[in-house]
Design an enzyme around this catalytic site. Structure first.
Site, PDB file in Angstrom:
ATOM      1  N   HIS A 252       0.826  -1.212   0.000  1.00  0.00           N
ATOM      2  CA  HIS A 252       0.000   0.000   0.000  1.00  0.00           C
ATOM      3  C   HIS A 252       0.857   1.258   0.000  1.00  0.00           C
ATOM      4  O   HIS A 252       0.661   2.168  -0.807  1.00  0.00           O
ATOM      5  CB  HIS A 252      -0.923  -0.040   1.224  1.00  0.00           C
ATOM      6  CG  HIS A 252      -1.793   1.155   1.333  1.00  0.00           C
ATOM      7  ND1 HIS A 252      -1.442   2.259   2.073  1.00  0.00           N
ATOM      8  CD2 HIS A 252      -2.971   1.435   0.746  1.00  0.00           C
ATOM      9  CE1 HIS A 252      -2.399   3.168   1.957  1.00  0.00           C
ATOM     10  NE2 HIS A 252      -3.333   2.697   1.154  1.00  0.00           N
TER      11      HIS A 252
ATOM     12  N   ARG B 166      -9.699   3.980  -8.159  1.00  0.00           N
ATOM     13  CA  ARG B 166     -10.002   3.039  -7.070  1.00  0.00           C
ATOM     14  C   ARG B 166     -11.003   3.714  -6.136  1.00  0.00           C
ATOM     15  O   ARG B 166     -10.621   4.533  -5.305  1.00  0.00           O
ATOM     16  CB  ARG B 166      -8.733   2.690  -6.308  1.00  0.00           C
ATOM     17  CG  ARG B 166      -7.709   1.870  -7.090  1.00  0.00           C
ATOM     18  CD  ARG B 166      -6.454   1.685  -6.245  1.00  0.00           C
ATOM     19  NE  ARG B 166      -5.580   0.630  -6.704  1.00  0.00           N
ATOM     20  CZ  ARG B 166      -4.410   0.826  -7.310  1.00  0.00           C
ATOM     21  NH1 ARG B 166      -3.983   2.051  -7.537  1.00  0.00           N
ATOM     22  NH2 ARG B 166      -3.663  -0.217  -7.678  1.00  0.00           N
TER      23      ARG B 166
ATOM     24  N   ARG C 169     -13.466   1.904 -11.109  1.00  0.00           N
ATOM     25  CA  ARG C 169     -13.471   0.538 -10.584  1.00  0.00           C
ATOM     26  C   ARG C 169     -14.355   0.509  -9.337  1.00  0.00           C
ATOM     27  O   ARG C 169     -14.139   1.288  -8.411  1.00  0.00           O
ATOM     28  CB  ARG C 169     -12.038   0.144 -10.247  1.00  0.00           C
ATOM     29  CG  ARG C 169     -11.754  -1.326 -10.097  1.00  0.00           C
ATOM     30  CD  ARG C 169     -11.738  -1.875  -8.684  1.00  0.00           C
ATOM     31  NE  ARG C 169     -10.873  -1.239  -7.730  1.00  0.00           N
ATOM     32  CZ  ARG C 169      -9.580  -1.552  -7.527  1.00  0.00           C
ATOM     33  NH1 ARG C 169      -8.980  -2.460  -8.232  1.00  0.00           N
ATOM     34  NH2 ARG C 169      -8.909  -0.941  -6.572  1.00  0.00           N
TER      35      ARG C 169
ATOM     36  N   GLU D  36      -7.684 -10.386 -13.048  1.00  0.00           N
ATOM     37  CA  GLU D  36      -6.735 -10.428 -11.923  1.00  0.00           C
ATOM     38  C   GLU D  36      -6.580 -11.830 -11.386  1.00  0.00           C
ATOM     39  O   GLU D  36      -5.904 -12.043 -10.378  1.00  0.00           O
ATOM     40  CB  GLU D  36      -7.234  -9.534 -10.772  1.00  0.00           C
ATOM     41  CG  GLU D  36      -7.561  -8.123 -11.189  1.00  0.00           C
ATOM     42  CD  GLU D  36      -7.993  -7.273 -10.020  1.00  0.00           C
ATOM     43  OE1 GLU D  36      -7.114  -6.685  -9.385  1.00  0.00           O
ATOM     44  OE2 GLU D  36      -9.209  -7.204  -9.746  1.00  0.00           O
TER      45      GLU D  36
ATOM     46  N   GLY E  49      -5.248  -6.403 -14.042  1.00  0.00           N
ATOM     47  CA  GLY E  49      -4.810  -5.957 -12.719  1.00  0.00           C
ATOM     48  C   GLY E  49      -3.640  -6.836 -12.327  1.00  0.00           C
ATOM     49  O   GLY E  49      -3.777  -7.838 -11.629  1.00  0.00           O
ATOM     50  N   THR E  50      -2.467  -6.462 -12.808  1.00  0.00           N
ATOM     51  CA  THR E  50      -1.327  -7.375 -12.699  1.00  0.00           C
ATOM     52  C   THR E  50      -0.734  -7.437 -11.290  1.00  0.00           C
ATOM     53  O   THR E  50       0.094  -8.308 -11.025  1.00  0.00           O
ATOM     54  CB  THR E  50      -0.236  -6.992 -13.713  1.00  0.00           C
ATOM     55  OG1 THR E  50      -0.050  -5.580 -13.648  1.00  0.00           O
ATOM     56  CG2 THR E  50      -0.648  -7.389 -15.107  1.00  0.00           C
ATOM     57  N   ASN E  51      -1.163  -6.541 -10.396  1.00  0.00           N
ATOM     58  CA  ASN E  51      -0.735  -6.694  -8.995  1.00  0.00           C
ATOM     59  C   ASN E  51      -1.362  -7.966  -8.442  1.00  0.00           C
ATOM     60  O   ASN E  51      -0.682  -8.854  -7.924  1.00  0.00           O
ATOM     61  CB  ASN E  51      -1.160  -5.503  -8.143  1.00  0.00           C
ATOM     62  CG  ASN E  51      -0.597  -4.195  -8.644  1.00  0.00           C
ATOM     63  OD1 ASN E  51       0.473  -4.172  -9.250  1.00  0.00           O
ATOM     64  ND2 ASN E  51      -1.316  -3.113  -8.406  1.00  0.00           N
ATOM     65  N   ASP E  52      -2.690  -8.024  -8.565  1.00  0.00           N
ATOM     66  CA  ASP E  52      -3.369  -9.218  -8.076  1.00  0.00           C
ATOM     67  C   ASP E  52      -3.080 -10.432  -8.964  1.00  0.00           C
ATOM     68  O   ASP E  52      -2.945 -11.547  -8.462  1.00  0.00           O
ATOM     69  CB  ASP E  52      -4.884  -8.973  -7.995  1.00  0.00           C
ATOM     70  CG  ASP E  52      -5.281  -8.369  -6.661  1.00  0.00           C
ATOM     71  OD1 ASP E  52      -4.913  -8.964  -5.626  1.00  0.00           O
ATOM     72  OD2 ASP E  52      -5.935  -7.317  -6.641  1.00  0.00           O
TER      73      ASP E  52
ATOM     74  N   CYS F 196      -3.560  -2.037 -15.656  1.00  0.00           N
ATOM     75  CA  CYS F 196      -3.586  -0.967 -14.652  1.00  0.00           C
ATOM     76  C   CYS F 196      -2.849  -1.355 -13.377  1.00  0.00           C
ATOM     77  O   CYS F 196      -2.876  -0.632 -12.397  1.00  0.00           O
ATOM     78  CB  CYS F 196      -5.013  -0.548 -14.335  1.00  0.00           C
ATOM     79  SG  CYS F 196      -6.001  -1.852 -13.600  1.00  0.00           S
TER      80      CYS F 196
END
Ligand code: PEP
Ligand code: MG
Length: 656
Positions: free
Chosen positions: A245, A351, A407, A535, A556-559, A621
Site C-alpha cells: 500500500h 479506485r 473501478r 486479476e 490488474g497485474t498486482n493481483d 492498470c
C-alpha cells in the site's frame, strides 16, 4: 553483480575483457594520461570535458593520489585551477586529440567516454565507449544530436532510458552531499525528502497543517493513513514490498518512499524507532532517498527538478512515435490534474474505495457495513451516494473528452472498520453505535485470507446495493457533466476480481439495469462501457466467457501476479531477496511483469477475449503499467493502453 542488477544485465552475459599492449604515460614531462567525455555527462553541455595528469599512468588518475588537471583552457579557468590544461601544456598533441575524439563521436553518433595516453609526445587512444550520463544529460545530448542532424528524432527517443526520467520529476539529493545511512529498505518511490519523524497519520496532517515538513514512519500503511501520507513529504515503512500500500500510494502521490526497511523497529507508544543501534524520537529530522531506498540522518542537501524545454521536445517526439495510449491511475482531483499535466490520456483506474475513507464519509461507510440487512445498508448508502457523485463529476470535468475507468468497490469490508478495542470504543463514542455490536461485527468480518476473501466483485454479488449505488453515482455524475459542459464524459465501469462468465453476466446485468433506471428517471442517456479486471488466472483462461459480457478488460497485474505465483504482494519482501540473490528470480515480479507466466496468461486472455469479442478494449492498470520492460511486453501483445501512477506517465509515454 550489484552493477548488473542495477542495470538489468543478465548474469549469464558474463564479463568481457580486452587485452592489449601497454603504452606509458609516465615517461617524463612529455608523457601524460587522461579521461575525456565528448560532452558533459552531468549536464549534457556540448563541450569537451575531462581531466589528465602529466607523467602519470591511468591508475594514478583513478586512485586520486594526485589531483588531475582540466583538459581545456576554459575548463581550467572555470575550475579556477593553477596548473596548465592539456590544451596549454601540450597544444600540438591536444590538437590531434580534439580531431580524433570528434571523429569518434561522429562515428558512434553518441557522446563518448574516452581514455588516452601520451607517450613521449605521441598520442595513443586506449578505449572509447558510449558515456554514462545523468537523465538530464541524456535528454540534452539526445535532443542536441537530433538538432545537429547526427541522429533522427526516433533515435533520440531511444537514447533516453525511460525509467531515468524519474530523476527529473522528483527532487533528488545532491550527489556530493554527505550521507549518514540510518537504515536501508526498498526504493519504493523515487525522490528525496527531509522532515521531522512522525509515527501517526493524524499527527502528520496536523503538523503539516502548521507548515512543518514531516516524514511518516509506520510499521506499514493502510488506506486510513492516506491523509497522513499525503500531508507528509515522505514515507518510511518497516514492512511491505514494492507494491505494498505505502509503495503504490506514495508513487501515485509523487511522495518519496522507502518501504520494507526491516532494520527499523518502531515503538509507537514511546514515540521512537531504533535502527543499527541508534534511536530516533518523534520530531527528529531525517532524510529519505526513495530512489536508493535509504533512510539518512539529519537534513541532506537537495536539487530541485527542472522540466526544461528539452524534456518537452523529447516527449513530443515520443508521442508522435508511440501506438499505445497512456492513462493514469488516479482518484483524487489533484492526482487527476497532475496526471493530465504529465500528458495522461485518461484515467485507467479510479479506485473508488479511496473515496470512502474521507473523514466526512467514513461514518456512513461504517454504518453501511454494520447494517444488519439490505434496508439498513441502503439507508447508509444513500448518505454516501452524493459524495461519490460529486467525486465522479469532478474527475469527469478534469478529464473532459478522455476516458475514465471507475473501478467499483474492491477491498474486503473489514478494512473499513477499526480493529483494536481502543479504536472501537472511540468509534462507539463518536457514532453512537454500541461498542459490543461493533466488536461482534468486526469479528464476523474477520477473514484468515482477506485477499482471497470477500472482496472485489464478490461484494457486488453478495450486496448488489453497494454496486448499484456506485453505478448510479457514476452515471448521474456523467449526465450532470454532460448537461453542464455539453460534452459527455467517456465512462467505463469496471468490476474487480471477476473469475467466471456467469459472474460477469450478473454484473453486466446489474450495471445495465441500474443504468436504465437512471436514464429513465433523467430522460437522458450517456454512453458507457462495462468491463472486467482480469486479476485471476481463471479469468484469463476463460476470457472468452468474460468477453461475452465485458466490453473491455483491464489487467490488474498486482493481483494477477499475486494469484499466479501464490505470493502475497504485501508480505513477499521477507523472502524475495533470497530468490533474487540465488538467481531464482531475475527481478521482483511485482515490479517487472513475469512475461512467461503472468504474461502468458495475459496473452491467453488477449487471444481468447478478442476471439469472443473482436473489439474488446484491452489495458493494464497494475503497477507494471509504469514499468518500461513491462510496457514493451504490452506493446508486443497488442494491448490498447497502459495505466500507471501520475508521476510515471512521462516514463510510460517514452517507454511506449
Ligand atoms: C491490480 O490488482 O493490479 C490492481 C490494479 O488493483 P489493486 O492494486 O487496487 O488491487
Ligand atoms: Mg487488484
Amino acid at each position: 553483480k550489484f552493477y548488473r542488477r542495477m542495470h538489468d544485465i543478465p548474469e549469464s552475459w558474463g564479463t568481457a575483457v580486452n587485452i592489449q599492449s601497454m603504452v606509458f604515460g609516465n615517461m617524463g614531462e612529455t608523457s601524460a594520461t587522461g579521461v575525456a567525455f565528448t560532452r558533459n555527462p552531468s549536464t549534457g553541455e556540448a563541450r569537451l570535458y575531462g581531466e589528465f595528469l602529466i607523467n602519470a599512468q591511468g591508475e594514478d588518475v583513478v586512485a586520486g593520489i594526485r589531483t588531475p588537471q582540466s583538459l581545456t583552457k576554459i575548463g581550467r579557468e572555470e575550475m579556477g585551477e593553477k596548473a596548465p590544461s592539456m590544451e596549454e601544456a601540450m597544444p600540438e598533441v591536444f590538437g590531434q586529440f580534439v580531431e580524433v575524439v570528434g571523429k569518434l563521436e561522429s562515428h558512434y553518433r553518441d557522446m563518448q567516454d574516452i581514455e588516452f595516453t601520451v607517450e613521449q609526445g605521441r598520442l595513443w587512444m586506449l578505449q572509447t565507449r558510449n558515456g554514462k550520463r545523468t537523465a538530464k544529460s541524456a535528454l540534452k545530448i539526445a535532443v542536441d544530436l537530433a538538432a545537429e542532424g547526427v541522429i533522427s528524432e526516433e533515435e533520440a527517443i531511444s537514447r533516453v532510458e525511460p525509467a531515468s526520467l524519474d530523476q527529473l520529476l522528483h527532487p533528488t539529493l545532491d550527489p556530493n552531499a554527505e550521507r549518514r545511512v540510518v537504515a536501508a529498505g526498498l526504493p519504493a518511490s523515487p525522490g528525496a525528502a527531509t522532515g521531522k519523524i512522525v509515527f501517526d497519520a493524524d499527527e502528520a496532517e496536523r503538523l503539516a497543517g502548521l507548515g512543518e515538513a514531516v516524514i511518516l514512519v509506520r510499521e506499514e500503511t493502510s488506506p486510513e493513513d492516506i491523509h497522513g501520507m499525503h500531508a507528509a513529504r515522505g514515507i518510511v515503512t518497516a514492512r511491505g514490498g514494492m507494491t505494498s500500500h505505502a509503495a503504490v500510494v506514495a508513487r501515485g502521490m509523487g511522495r518519496a518512499c522507502v518501504s520494507g526497511a526491516g532494520e527499523i523497529h518502531i515503538d509507537e507508544a514511546k514515540g521512537v524507532f531504533t535502527a543499527r543501534g541508534r534511536s530516533f524520537s518523534a520530531g527528529e529530522v531525517i532524510t529519505i532517498d526513495g530512489s536508493k531506498g535509504e533512510v539518512l540522518d539529519g537534513a541532506v542537501r537537495m536539487i530541485e527538478p527542472e522540466l526544461t524545454g528539452d524534456f518537452q521536445t523529447l516527449m513530443a517526439w515520443a508521442d508522435k512515435a508511440r501506438r499505445l495510449k497512456v492513462r493514469a491511475n488516479a482518484e483524487t482531483p489533484l492526482d487527476a490534474k497532475t496526471a493530465r499535466g504529465f500528458g495522461a490520456e485518461g484515467i485507467g483506474l479510479c479506485r473508488t474505495e479511496h473515496m470512502f475513507f474521507d473523514d466526512t464519509r467514513i461514518a456512513a461507510v461504517r454504518e453501511m457495513i454494520l447494517a444488519d440487512d439490505e434496508a439498513g445498508r441502503r439507508t447508509a448508502l444513500a448518505k454516501i451516494a452524493p459524495f461519490q457523485k460529486s467525486d465522479f463529476a469532478e474527475l469527469f470535468e478534469i478529464m473532459a473528452g478522455l476516458p475514465v475507468t471507475v473501478r467499483l468497490l474492491d477491498p474486503p469490508l473489514h478494512e473499513f472498520i477499526p480493529h483494536t478495542d481502543e479504536d472501537i470504543d472511540a468509534l462507539a463514542a463518536t457514532s453512537g453505535i454500541d461498542a459490543d455490536k461493533l466488536k461482534r461485527r468486526a469479528k464476523e468480518l474477520h477473514e484468515t485470507n482477506p485477499m482471497l476473501g470477500h472482496r472485489g466483485c464478490r461484494l457486488g454479488v453478495a450486496y448488489p446495493e453497494i454496486y448499484e449505488m456506485q453505478v448510479r453515482a457514476v452515471l448521474e455524475a456523467a449526465l450532470d457533466v454532460k448537461a453542464k459542459s455539453g460534452q459527455a464524459p467517456i465512462v467505463e465501469i469496471m468490476h474487480p476480481l471477476v473469475a467466471t462468465g456467469l459472474e460477469m453476466k450478473y454484473l453486466r446485468e446489474l450495471t445495465d439495469r441500474t443504468a436504465k433506471a437512471v436514464f429513465d428517471e433523467a430522460g437522458q442517456k450517456v454512453d458507457y462501457l462495462v468491463g472486467a479486471m482480469v486479476e485471476l488466472p481463471r479469468a484469463a483462461i476463460r476470457a472468452g466467457d468474460l468477453a461475452e459480457y465485458a466490453q473491455f478488460f483491464s489487467f490488474g497485474t498486482n493481483d494477477l501476479t499475486q494469484t499466479t505465483f501464490g505470493i502475497s504482494r504485501d508480505d513477499s519482501g521477507r523472502f524475495l531477496q533470497a530468490y533474487l540473490d540465488k538467481g531464482i528470480f531475475e527481478t521482483d515480479p511485482f515490479v517487472r511483469l513475469d512475461q512467461d507466466g503472468v504474461g502468458g496468461l495475459i496473452e491467453i486472455a488477449t487471444e481468447r477475449g478478442r476471439a469472443a469479442r473482436p473489439d474488446v478494449k484491452l489495458g493494464i492498470c497494475g503497477e507494471h503499467g509504469g514499468d518500461p520492460a513491462s510496457i514493451a511486453f504490452c506493446e508486443k501483445t497488442g494491448l490498447d493502453y497502459v495505466s500507471c501512477s501520475p508521476y510515471r506517465v512521462p516514463i510510460a509515454r517514452l517507454a511506449a
